[in-house]
Design a protein around this motif. Structure first.
Motif, PDB file in Angstrom:
ATOM      1  N   VAL A  24      75.190 -63.303  29.316  1.00  0.00           N
ATOM      2  CA  VAL A  24      74.432 -63.140  27.499  1.00  0.00           C
ATOM      3  C   VAL A  24      75.673 -62.680  27.396  1.00  0.00           C
ATOM      4  O   VAL A  24      76.347 -62.807  25.991  1.00  0.00           O
ATOM      5  CB  VAL A  24      74.004 -61.684  28.246  1.00  0.00           C
ATOM      6  CG1 VAL A  24      74.318 -60.374  26.884  1.00  0.00           C
ATOM      7  CG2 VAL A  24      72.811 -61.739  28.323  1.00  0.00           C
ATOM      8  N   TYR A  80      72.885 -54.004  31.538  1.00  0.00           N
ATOM      9  CA  TYR A  80      71.564 -53.523  30.277  1.00  0.00           C
ATOM     10  C   TYR A  80      71.928 -52.681  29.331  1.00  0.00           C
ATOM     11  O   TYR A  80      71.640 -52.078  28.410  1.00  0.00           O
ATOM     12  CB  TYR A  80      70.457 -53.107  30.700  1.00  0.00           C
ATOM     13  CG  TYR A  80      70.212 -54.178  31.471  1.00  0.00           C
ATOM     14  CD1 TYR A  80      69.608 -54.881  31.760  1.00  0.00           C
ATOM     15  CD2 TYR A  80      69.746 -53.217  33.213  1.00  0.00           C
ATOM     16  CE1 TYR A  80      69.762 -55.713  32.690  1.00  0.00           C
ATOM     17  CE2 TYR A  80      69.361 -53.995  34.162  1.00  0.00           C
ATOM     18  CZ  TYR A  80      69.458 -55.623  33.917  1.00  0.00           C
ATOM     19  OH  TYR A  80      69.025 -56.426  35.235  1.00  0.00           O
ATOM     20  N   PHE A 121      69.006 -67.949  34.771  1.00  0.00           N
ATOM     21  CA  PHE A 121      68.910 -66.618  34.092  1.00  0.00           C
ATOM     22  C   PHE A 121      67.928 -65.590  33.751  1.00  0.00           C
ATOM     23  O   PHE A 121      67.887 -64.688  34.381  1.00  0.00           O
ATOM     24  CB  PHE A 121      69.408 -67.026  32.515  1.00  0.00           C
ATOM     25  CG  PHE A 121      69.688 -65.715  31.507  1.00  0.00           C
ATOM     26  CD1 PHE A 121      70.976 -64.632  31.391  1.00  0.00           C
ATOM     27  CD2 PHE A 121      68.648 -65.694  31.076  1.00  0.00           C
ATOM     28  CE1 PHE A 121      70.905 -64.311  31.209  1.00  0.00           C
ATOM     29  CE2 PHE A 121      68.632 -64.172  29.441  1.00  0.00           C
ATOM     30  CZ  PHE A 121      69.724 -63.523  29.863  1.00  0.00           C
ATOM     31  N   GLY A 157      73.717 -62.546  34.715  1.00  0.00           N
ATOM     32  CA  GLY A 157      72.750 -62.424  33.809  1.00  0.00           C
ATOM     33  C   GLY A 157      74.114 -62.121  32.870  1.00  0.00           C
ATOM     34  O   GLY A 157      74.240 -62.606  31.331  1.00  0.00           O
ATOM     35  N   GLU A 158      75.189 -60.844  33.469  1.00  0.00           N
ATOM     36  CA  GLU A 158      75.742 -60.469  32.158  1.00  0.00           C
ATOM     37  C   GLU A 158      76.535 -61.480  31.924  1.00  0.00           C
ATOM     38  O   GLU A 158      77.461 -61.527  30.531  1.00  0.00           O
ATOM     39  CB  GLU A 158      76.477 -59.815  33.034  1.00  0.00           C
ATOM     40  CG  GLU A 158      77.631 -58.635  31.981  1.00  0.00           C
ATOM     41  CD  GLU A 158      79.174 -58.073  33.016  1.00  0.00           C
ATOM     42  OE1 GLU A 158      79.320 -57.091  32.400  1.00  0.00           O
ATOM     43  OE2 GLU A 158      78.400 -57.639  34.427  1.00  0.00           O
ATOM     44  N   LEU A 175      66.304 -61.085  26.677  1.00  0.00           N
ATOM     45  CA  LEU A 175      66.198 -62.759  28.382  1.00  0.00           C
ATOM     46  C   LEU A 175      65.617 -63.729  26.929  1.00  0.00           C
ATOM     47  O   LEU A 175      66.157 -64.636  26.938  1.00  0.00           O
ATOM     48  CB  LEU A 175      64.796 -61.995  29.063  1.00  0.00           C
ATOM     49  CG  LEU A 175      65.529 -62.502  30.056  1.00  0.00           C
ATOM     50  CD1 LEU A 175      63.826 -61.880  31.198  1.00  0.00           C
ATOM     51  CD2 LEU A 175      64.198 -64.074  29.953  1.00  0.00           C
ATOM     52  N   THR A 207      68.418 -65.366  24.535  1.00  0.00           N
ATOM     53  CA  THR A 207      68.889 -65.780  25.844  1.00  0.00           C
ATOM     54  C   THR A 207      68.722 -67.002  25.943  1.00  0.00           C
ATOM     55  O   THR A 207      69.875 -68.244  25.721  1.00  0.00           O
ATOM     56  CB  THR A 207      69.845 -65.015  26.590  1.00  0.00           C
ATOM     57  OG1 THR A 207      70.121 -63.832  25.996  1.00  0.00           O
ATOM     58  CG2 THR A 207      71.058 -66.100  26.861  1.00  0.00           C
ATOM     59  N   SER A 253      72.496 -59.044  38.622  1.00  0.00           N
ATOM     60  CA  SER A 253      72.822 -59.023  37.300  1.00  0.00           C
ATOM     61  C   SER A 253      74.281 -59.546  36.061  1.00  0.00           C
ATOM     62  O   SER A 253      74.384 -59.609  35.534  1.00  0.00           O
ATOM     63  CB  SER A 253      72.962 -57.205  37.472  1.00  0.00           C
ATOM     64  OG  SER A 253      71.469 -56.646  37.524  1.00  0.00           O
ATOM     65  N   TYR A 308      68.885 -61.869  35.769  1.00  0.00           N
ATOM     66  CA  TYR A 308      69.178 -61.089  34.503  1.00  0.00           C
ATOM     67  C   TYR A 308      67.968 -59.375  34.776  1.00  0.00           C
ATOM     68  O   TYR A 308      69.176 -58.991  34.713  1.00  0.00           O
ATOM     69  CB  TYR A 308      68.983 -61.518  32.832  1.00  0.00           C
ATOM     70  CG  TYR A 308      69.304 -60.604  32.162  1.00  0.00           C
ATOM     71  CD1 TYR A 308      70.262 -59.818  32.104  1.00  0.00           C
ATOM     72  CD2 TYR A 308      68.737 -60.288  31.485  1.00  0.00           C
ATOM     73  CE1 TYR A 308      70.478 -58.779  30.941  1.00  0.00           C
ATOM     74  CE2 TYR A 308      68.278 -59.638  29.966  1.00  0.00           C
ATOM     75  CZ  TYR A 308      70.099 -59.112  30.158  1.00  0.00           C
ATOM     76  OH  TYR A 308      70.551 -58.078  28.610  1.00  0.00           O
TER      77      TYR A 308
END
Length: 480
Positions: A468, A118, A73, A464-465, A57, A60, A461, A77
């Protein structure tokens, strides 16, 4: 402009504690110096903390130039870990129960998808490994309870189904929260298992109970090809909403037994119009081949692996025969078919969808038919494509017309090779969270303040993906 080193150090905090509530994100030099306060729970109130996730986290965030995007984010995330993960032991083994957010039940689909981002970090963090082992055990137990159910309760012995499912006319069993038969409910646990095995090299969760669950998956898929009758599953609900009820006494619309797997409901939990769901069958093909690979490598079970591959091949051949249809600029995939020649073109925001086929590994991103299908899904040819003042996106019957799902915008970015397209998706996502700092289930095409589900962890999620992924492969898009 990138975040300053001082801001990054504040964000990093300690690897175990993560981002503290109240940290602000600001762009130096802004006249108003607008601050975005963290929406995460205080560290002491987070349900699960991963040192590896906190490091990812912070790293990023340090690459994101836009303070609002960095704030989104940082909220989204870790949201699944912060708020939805419940760790325990069951029968002497790790047990992980993951709620969807504002619904206190575990969907097989959502729980697998919520923790998918993750997986690349699992070798760095023993706590994450335990989480995945517990979830794989729990999902196997759920499939053993009922392979036709989509959602489950924390207590496998409980009969306290979700309030709207209490009076459903179907074979409700203890531990089941809702019993809507959706092909992808059995695919997502395979995707998660295969992803965890590849990322970690750990085969510990794939014990005899998991093997038995996987055999039930294959058997259920075979039964729902409906070559020898309709099978045991039926479902009816006392509801005025037609999307809650498959026709013909709960067995669904008729379809020819052409080798495809029947599904009564879509991944959105809405009833299918035609029971042969094309994206769900594609997902099954991919999942069965992943299961075959694991069964050979881990258990040396070549006969079962051969059975999985045989079904995958049969379904794939049937898809190529019955699912293509004429599109605006060439052949595309239908969304649902019935094997009699009737085909429906649309797309739904939930996954598996036609738009998400490449994301799920069902086809290469550059596949010409997929690219045409994806483009047509994001056009007026899709009755659930909405274009408004706030954004363009895909919705579905679940929340009705005009309601765009942020997940569809995120998925468009995840399957894009165009910087301009991805940048536009980021603009829409930043403009439609209604000041909350989180992704929602759906929002009105013209007014993002009209939204559904303020706590929908999968959407967080997935966002967040995306960030990343961009940080790893297109970092220049985050630095503006």
């Amino acid at each position: 402009m990138t975040m300053t080193r001082r801001t990054l150090l504040k964000l990093a905090g300690s690897a175990a504690g993560g981002l503290a509530a109240g940290i602000g994100f600001a762009r130096a030099g802004d006249g108003a110096r607008q601050r975005y306060l963290s929406q995460r729970p205080p560290p002491a109130k987070r349900l699960f903390t991963s040192a590896a996730v906190e490091r990812q986290l912070a790293q990023t965030v340090s690459m994101i130039g836009d303070p609002q995007l960095a704030w989104l984010f940082a909220n989204c995330y870790p949201n699944t870990l912060d708020t939805t993960v419940h760790l325990d032991t069951l029968d002497g083994r790790p047990d992980t129960f993951i709620v969807t957010g504002d619904i206190d039940a575990m969907w097989l689909r959502d729980s697998a998808a919520q923790v998918w981002p993750y997986l690349p970090l699992v070798r760095e963090d023993a706590a994450l490994q335990r989480l995945y082992r517990g979830l794989i055990h729990r999902q196997a137990r759920c499939i053993a309870i009922d392979p036709y159910a989509n959602a489950f309760l924390p207590d496998p012995r409980s009969r306290a189904a979700l309030s709207w499912a209490v009076h459903d006319d179907t074979d409700m069993r203890p531990g089941v929260a809702e019993r809507k038969w959706e092909i992808d409910s059995l695919c997502w646990p395979i995707r998660l298992s295969h992803g965890y095995w590849q990322a970690s090299g750990d085969s510990a969760p794939f014990d005899d109970d998991w093997r038995a669950a996987m055999h039930r998956v294959l058997a259920t898929f075979r039964v729902q090809q409906r070559k020898e009758g309709r099978g045991p599953y039926r479902f009816q609900r006392l509801s005025e909403n037609a999307a809650e009820n498959p026709p013909l006494g709960g067995y669904g619309s008729p379809a020819r037994p052409v080798g495809l797997i029947h599904s009564m409901f879509r991944p959105s939990d809405d009833a299918c119009l035609y029971p042969l769901s094309v994206p769900s069958n594609f997902f099954a093909v991919t999942s069965l081949r992943q299961l075959a690979t694991m069964s050979e490598a881990i258990h040396r079970d070549r006969p079962f692996a051969a059975d999985c591959r045989a079904l995958a091949d049969e379904v794939e051949q049937a898809l190529h025969r019955y699912a293509p249809m004429a599109g605006d600029s060439g052949e595309v995939w239908a969304y649902e078919v019935d094997g009699f020649g009737n085909q429906l073109f649309m797309d739904d925001a939930n996954s598996p969808s036609l738009s998400s086929l490449a994301y799920l590994g069902a086809c290469p991103r550059e596949d010409a038919r997929y690219r045409r299908t994806r483009a047509q899904a994001w056009s007026a040819r899709n009755p659930y494509f909405f274009s408004g003042r706030a954004a363009n996106g895909i919705g579905g019957p679940h929340q009705g017309l005009r309601m765009i799902w942020p997940m569809s915008i995120t998925m468009r970015a995840l399957t894009s090779d165009s910087d301009a397209e991805i940048t536009q998706c980021l603009r829409w996502l930043k403009a439609t969270h209604a000041g909350t700092g989180f992704m929602h289930e759906a929002f009105d095409q013209d007014d993002p303040a009209k939204y559904t589900r303020s706590w929908f962890a999968w959407a967080n999620s997935l966002f967040g993906e995306l960030i990343v992924t961009l940080a790893a492969h297109r970092p220049h898009l985050l630095q503006a």
